[in-house]
Design an enzyme around this catalytic site. Structure first.
Site, PDB file in Angstrom:
ATOM      1  CE  LYS A  74      -1.784   2.517   3.162  1.00  0.00           C
ATOM      2  NZ  LYS A  74      -1.441   3.810   2.511  1.00  0.00           N
ATOM      3  N   GLY A 133       6.462   4.164   8.652  1.00  0.00           N
ATOM      4  CA  GLY A 133       5.752   5.437   8.745  1.00  0.00           C
ATOM      5  C   GLY A 133       6.032   6.089  10.078  1.00  0.00           C
ATOM      6  CB  SER A 134       4.340   8.839  11.783  1.00  0.00           C
ATOM      7  OG  SER A 134       3.030   8.326  11.761  1.00  0.00           O
ATOM      8  CB  THR A 135       6.610   7.066  16.346  1.00  0.00           C
ATOM      9  OG1 THR A 135       7.956   6.868  15.860  1.00  0.00           O
ATOM     10  CG2 THR A 135       6.482   6.399  17.698  1.00  0.00           C
ATOM     11  CB  ALA A 179       0.722   5.733  11.711  1.00  0.00           C
ATOM     12  N   GLY A 180       2.427   3.917  13.737  1.00  0.00           N
ATOM     13  CA  GLY A 180       3.012   2.610  14.070  1.00  0.00           C
ATOM     14  C   GLY A 180       2.422   2.027  15.344  1.00  0.00           C
ATOM     15  CD  GLU A 197      12.450  -0.827   9.966  1.00  0.00           C
ATOM     16  OE1 GLU A 197      13.045   0.127  10.509  1.00  0.00           O
ATOM     17  OE2 GLU A 197      12.857  -1.994  10.024  1.00  0.00           O
ATOM     18  CB  CYS A 214      13.033   7.487   8.922  1.00  0.00           C
ATOM     19  SG  CYS A 214      13.788   6.324   7.794  1.00  0.00           S
ATOM     20  CD  GLU A 249      10.695  11.572  12.004  1.00  0.00           C
ATOM     21  OE1 GLU A 249       9.484  11.305  12.139  1.00  0.00           O
ATOM     22  OE2 GLU A 249      11.520  10.784  11.504  1.00  0.00           O
TER      23      GLU A 249
HETATM   24  P1  NAD Z   1       2.351   8.137   8.197  1.00  0.00           P
HETATM   25  O1  NAD Z   1       2.533   7.337   9.421  1.00  0.00           O
HETATM   26  O2  NAD Z   1       1.349   9.227   8.207  1.00  0.00           O
HETATM   27  O3  NAD Z   1       1.948   7.196   6.965  1.00  0.00           O
HETATM   28  C1  NAD Z   1       2.763   6.108   6.561  1.00  0.00           C
HETATM   29  C2  NAD Z   1       1.910   5.114   5.818  1.00  0.00           C
HETATM   30  O4  NAD Z   1       1.008   4.508   6.745  1.00  0.00           O
HETATM   31  C3  NAD Z   1       1.033   5.701   4.726  1.00  0.00           C
HETATM   32  O5  NAD Z   1       0.954   4.771   3.663  1.00  0.00           O
HETATM   33  C4  NAD Z   1      -0.312   5.852   5.423  1.00  0.00           C
HETATM   34  O6  NAD Z   1      -1.390   5.855   4.495  1.00  0.00           O
HETATM   35  C5  NAD Z   1      -0.330   4.653   6.327  1.00  0.00           C
HETATM   36  N1  NAD Z   1      -1.102   4.773   7.557  1.00  0.00           N
HETATM   37  C6  NAD Z   1      -1.279   5.876   8.352  1.00  0.00           C
HETATM   38  N2  NAD Z   1      -2.003   5.554   9.448  1.00  0.00           N
HETATM   39  C7  NAD Z   1      -2.287   4.225   9.356  1.00  0.00           C
HETATM   40  C8  NAD Z   1      -2.982   3.297  10.210  1.00  0.00           C
HETATM   41  N3  NAD Z   1      -3.555   3.673  11.356  1.00  0.00           N
HETATM   42  N4  NAD Z   1      -3.055   1.999   9.812  1.00  0.00           N
HETATM   43  C9  NAD Z   1      -2.463   1.600   8.667  1.00  0.00           C
HETATM   44  N5  NAD Z   1      -1.809   2.426   7.830  1.00  0.00           N
HETATM   45  C10 NAD Z   1      -1.703   3.726   8.166  1.00  0.00           C
HETATM   46  O7  NAD Z   1       3.800   8.677   7.793  1.00  0.00           O
HETATM   47  P2  NAD Z   1       4.217   9.594   6.558  1.00  0.00           P
HETATM   48  O8  NAD Z   1       3.934  11.011   6.913  1.00  0.00           O
HETATM   49  O9  NAD Z   1       3.683   9.039   5.284  1.00  0.00           O
HETATM   50  O10 NAD Z   1       5.801   9.325   6.547  1.00  0.00           O
HETATM   51  C11 NAD Z   1       6.681   9.996   7.358  1.00  0.00           C
HETATM   52  C12 NAD Z   1       7.036   9.164   8.588  1.00  0.00           C
HETATM   53  O11 NAD Z   1       7.567   7.904   8.180  1.00  0.00           O
HETATM   54  C13 NAD Z   1       8.118   9.806   9.414  1.00  0.00           C
HETATM   55  O12 NAD Z   1       7.808   9.719  10.792  1.00  0.00           O
HETATM   56  C14 NAD Z   1       9.344   8.959   9.125  1.00  0.00           C
HETATM   57  O13 NAD Z   1      10.328   8.961  10.100  1.00  0.00           O
HETATM   58  C15 NAD Z   1       8.769   7.615   8.899  1.00  0.00           C
HETATM   59  N6  NAD Z   1       9.678   6.798   8.092  1.00  0.00           N
HETATM   60  C16 NAD Z   1      10.349   5.774   8.704  1.00  0.00           C
HETATM   61  C17 NAD Z   1      11.251   5.004   7.985  1.00  0.00           C
HETATM   62  C18 NAD Z   1      12.011   3.875   8.620  1.00  0.00           C
HETATM   63  O14 NAD Z   1      12.463   2.998   7.904  1.00  0.00           O
HETATM   64  N7  NAD Z   1      12.161   3.832   9.925  1.00  0.00           N
HETATM   65  C19 NAD Z   1      11.457   5.280   6.625  1.00  0.00           C
HETATM   66  C20 NAD Z   1      10.782   6.349   6.047  1.00  0.00           C
HETATM   67  C21 NAD Z   1       9.872   7.084   6.792  1.00  0.00           C
END
Ligand code: NAD
Length: 425
Positions: free
Chosen positions: A114, A166-168, A170-171, A188, A222, A320
């Site tokens: 996705k 993604g973000s902490t 959402a994680g 991640e 990240c 961040e």
């Molecule tokens: P985000 O968490 O908003 O979204 C990331 C992805 O998750 C998107 O595809 C989004 O549609 C999906 N998503 C959001 N909420 C969800 C949920 N509740 N359930 C399932 N899927 C969901 O993050 P972003 O703004 O797209 O990306 C930036 C963030 O990603 C930053 O915090 C960055 O540090 C992190 N990031 C981490 C790594 C790593 O490998 N550690 C790499 C790149 C980015």
């Protein structure tokens, strides 16, 4: 299929992606603003390098091994985890897709990727290449969409494993659902990494790698090294070199090969970054360069910014920002540098620069992060990548990254029986 058969198809996919690198790089630059030079290297080349690593690993990995057990022989077998979901953010779409697709294919699992709604286009080119490479229908699905779709996929009972980047914030939600349903999950997440300049550093040699790690992808990475730790004994000289290097960074059209800072992903991201800059000023950090919006008509630009005199407890040093904003923090001695680097909720990445690799390695061993580089900035495909603390759970890349898409089964056999082992089928 055997691991060898899967490896051959994955190899075709890599060749097809490499032959389309121009289209992939410009597509990613056009949709999310990464400078084109970074799109070639960090978005496309890095992605095929990761895929090539898993092409090799799929052909060599021991999916079955025979153990001479206490009570008799046992086959220990690695089986595909099943149906995986890979959730990808917008900042490095093809590369992060590959961190999930590579091991999923190598393992024999199927995967639904996705991509995020902000940067889905490279995934359509990826889909074309997957079909052309001969990946059997249904093994990979690509379903771009927003967080509601992501949440639906994570909670779907037909899904066995979630690999989320993604973000902490959402994680945490993803982990809660997976915990409830006992799904396998890899997370991640965010980072606030520190680059430590030791007191013997040759700053001219260090600067190119230091700046690359700090301002990567317009600061939307990240692993960005956004806290730069300088020794008090050389603080003035090193700080000046950092500020001058940032001032010299070409800002502008990301489609130009010499641009180093392009626009941010969205208006909301620019507002967020400018709010952090205000927080830095109001908490007493010194704005040494940048801090505003450059005079460019289109695109969500923020000037590359350096704060000096930053205390590690300030908001700009703890949270961040995800934009081109650096904090220079002074330390007294090496122990203090390690303590400052470790004083963070995150633990994703880090770097140290020193004339002595021995000293650098010693520091690297003490910093609580999952990935570290001495005198450079690297993500090594054969070595695991992931975070300590709030930066995540589990690892991608390396055999550890493949293991995250495998289940382990033990089959005990009657004494004296000698099985023929199967490799990945
Ligand atoms: P985000 O968490 O908003 O979204 C990331 C992805 O998750 C998107 O595809 C989004 O549609 C999906 N998503 C959001 N909420 C969800 C949920 N509740 N359930 C399932 N899927 C969901 O993050 P972003 O703004 O797209 O990306 C930036 C963030 O990603 C930053 O915090 C960055 O540090 C992190 N990031 C981490 C790594 C790593 O490998 N550690 C790499 C790149 C980015």
């Amino acid at each position: 299929m055997s691991g060898q058969e899967r490896s051959e198809i994955m190899g075709k996919l890599s060749t097809l992606l490499q032959s389309r690198q121009d289209e992939l790089a410009s597509t990613i630059t056009n949709e999310m603003g990464a400078p084109l030079a970074f799109s070639y290297m960090g978005q496309v080349f890095a992605a095929t390098m990761v895929l090539d690593y898993f092409v090799d690993l799929a052909s060599k990995f021991q999916f079955e091994e025979l153990r001479d057990g206490v009570m008799g022989p046992a086959v220990v077998r690695k089986e595909p985890v099943g149906v995986a979901v890979g959730i990808v953010p917008w900042n490095v779409p093809l590369y992060i897709s590959m961190l999930k697709l590579g091991p999923a294919l190598a393992s024999g699992s199927s995967i639904i990727l996705k991509p995020s709604p902000e940067a889905p286009h490279s995934s359509f080119l990826l889909a074309d290449a997957i079909a052309e490479a001969g990946v059997p229908e249904g093994v990979v699905s690509i379903l771009p969409g927003g967080r509601e779709l992501g949440a639906y996929m994570v909670s779907h009972p037909g899904v066995d494993k979630v690999s989320f980047t993604g973000s902490t914030a959402a994680g945490r939600k993803v982990a809660a659902v997976c915990g409830e349903q006992l799904k396998r999950v890899t997370l991640e997440l965010g980072g606030k990494s520190a680059a430590i300049l030791l007191d013997d550093v040759n700053i001219d040699e260090a600067l190119p790698n230091l700046m690359m790690g700090a301002m990567l992808n317009n600061g939307q990475a990240c692993v960005a090294q956004t806290r730069i730790l300088v020794p008090a004994s050389r603080s003035a000289e090193l700080t000046e070199a950092i500020v001058e290097a940032v001032k010299a960074m070409p800002v502008g059209d990301p489609a130009e090969m010499d641009t180093q800072i392009g626009p941010l992903i969205a208006d909301r991201q620019r507002t967020r970054v400018l709010d952090y800059i205000e927080a830095g000023k109001s908490q007493g950090a010194t704005l040494a360069t940048g801090g505003g919006r450059p005079d460019i008509d289109s695109g969500y630009f923020v000037e590359p910014t350096v704060f000096t005199g930053v205390d590690n407890t300030m908001k700009i040093a703890q949270e961040e920002i995800f934009g081109p904003v650096l904090s220079v923090i002074e330390y007294s001695d090496e122990n203090d540098a390690v303590a400052i680097a470790n004083n963070s909720d995150y633990g994703l990445s880090g770097t140290v620069f020193s004339a002595s690799v021995d000293r650098g390695l010693d520091v690297a061993r003490q910093v609580r992060t999952g990935t570290y580089t001495v005198n450079g900035f690297m993500l090594e495909p054969a070595a695991p990548f992931g975070g300590f603390k709030q930066s995540g759970i589990g690892r991608e890349l390396g055999p550890e990254g493949l293991n995250a898409f495998l289940e382990t089964k033990s089959i005990s056999l009657p004494g004296g029986y000698e099985p023929t082992l199967r490799q990945g089928g």
